[in-house]
Design a protein around this motif. Structure first.
Motif, PDB file in Angstrom:
ATOM      1  N   TYR A  94       0.855  -1.190   0.000  1.00  0.00           N
ATOM      2  CA  TYR A  94       0.000   0.000   0.000  1.00  0.00           C
ATOM      3  C   TYR A  94       0.888   1.235   0.000  1.00  0.00           C
ATOM      4  O   TYR A  94       1.893   1.292   0.721  1.00  0.00           O
TER       5      TYR A  94
ATOM      6  N   TRP B  73      -3.136   0.312  -3.861  1.00  0.00           N
ATOM      7  CA  TRP B  73      -3.113  -0.906  -3.070  1.00  0.00           C
ATOM      8  C   TRP B  73      -3.095  -2.102  -4.003  1.00  0.00           C
ATOM      9  O   TRP B  73      -3.763  -2.100  -5.044  1.00  0.00           O
TER      10      TRP B  73
ATOM     11  N   GLU C 269      -2.703   6.178  -2.141  1.00  0.00           N
ATOM     12  CA  GLU C 269      -3.750   5.212  -1.810  1.00  0.00           C
ATOM     13  C   GLU C 269      -3.830   4.050  -2.802  1.00  0.00           C
ATOM     14  O   GLU C 269      -4.854   3.394  -2.918  1.00  0.00           O
TER      15      GLU C 269
END
Length: 149
Positions: free
Chosen positions: A89, A96, A94
């Motif tokens: 991550y 992932w 953000e």
């Protein structure tokens, strides 16, 4: 006599061919020596790792030519199916990626673009989980956690 010699020669060649196939088949079915580069790709260099108890290791790799990180969890002793995971991550973006399922030797690869960013990553084998947060960046000190659930 010539026919007997031909039959014997054919029999010997057949036995050799079958024996060779069996030998090749045994070698081909043997478990490969799994490495982070074998899972992520040869251009990925290991930049960090964390033990998953005594069950294996989670590896963080980086490819400087494309700026991507890759994570792979590799078992110490491959064998029967066990639940395994590998995740990564990037808090700044953000982004992932993860791979989790029952595997015999490794979980992954999981890729994200991480050039110039801290990454949080980890994995699990069976009931042992490891996470490394804010890693591989100069600004923050990484934080490691291993838990048994």
């Amino acid at each position: 006599m010539g026919i007997m010699r031909n039959v014997a020669a054919v029999g010997a060649l057949t036995a050799l061919a079958v024996g060779g196939s069996i030998a090749l088949g045994t070698t081909a079915s043997a478990a490969p020596n799994v490495t982070p580069q074998g899972v992520c790709g040869s251009a990925y260099k290991t930049v960090n790792s964390a033990p998953v108890g005594s069950l294996g290791t989670v590896y963080l790799t980086y490819n400087s030519s494309n700026g991507k990180n890759c994570v792979a969890t590799i078992r110490t002793n491959p064998g029967t199916l066990k639940y395994m995971s590998a995740y990564i991550y990037v808090p700044d973006t953000e982004e992932w990626a993860e791979d989790s399922e029952s595997y015999t030797s490794y979980a992954g690869p999981a890729y994200v673009y991480g050039k110039g960013h801290c990454v949080s990553w980890g994995g699990s084998i069976d009931n042992v989980y490891v996470s490394v947060n804010n890693s591989n960046c100069a600004a923050l000190k990484e934080h490691r956690v291993t838990e048994i659930r």
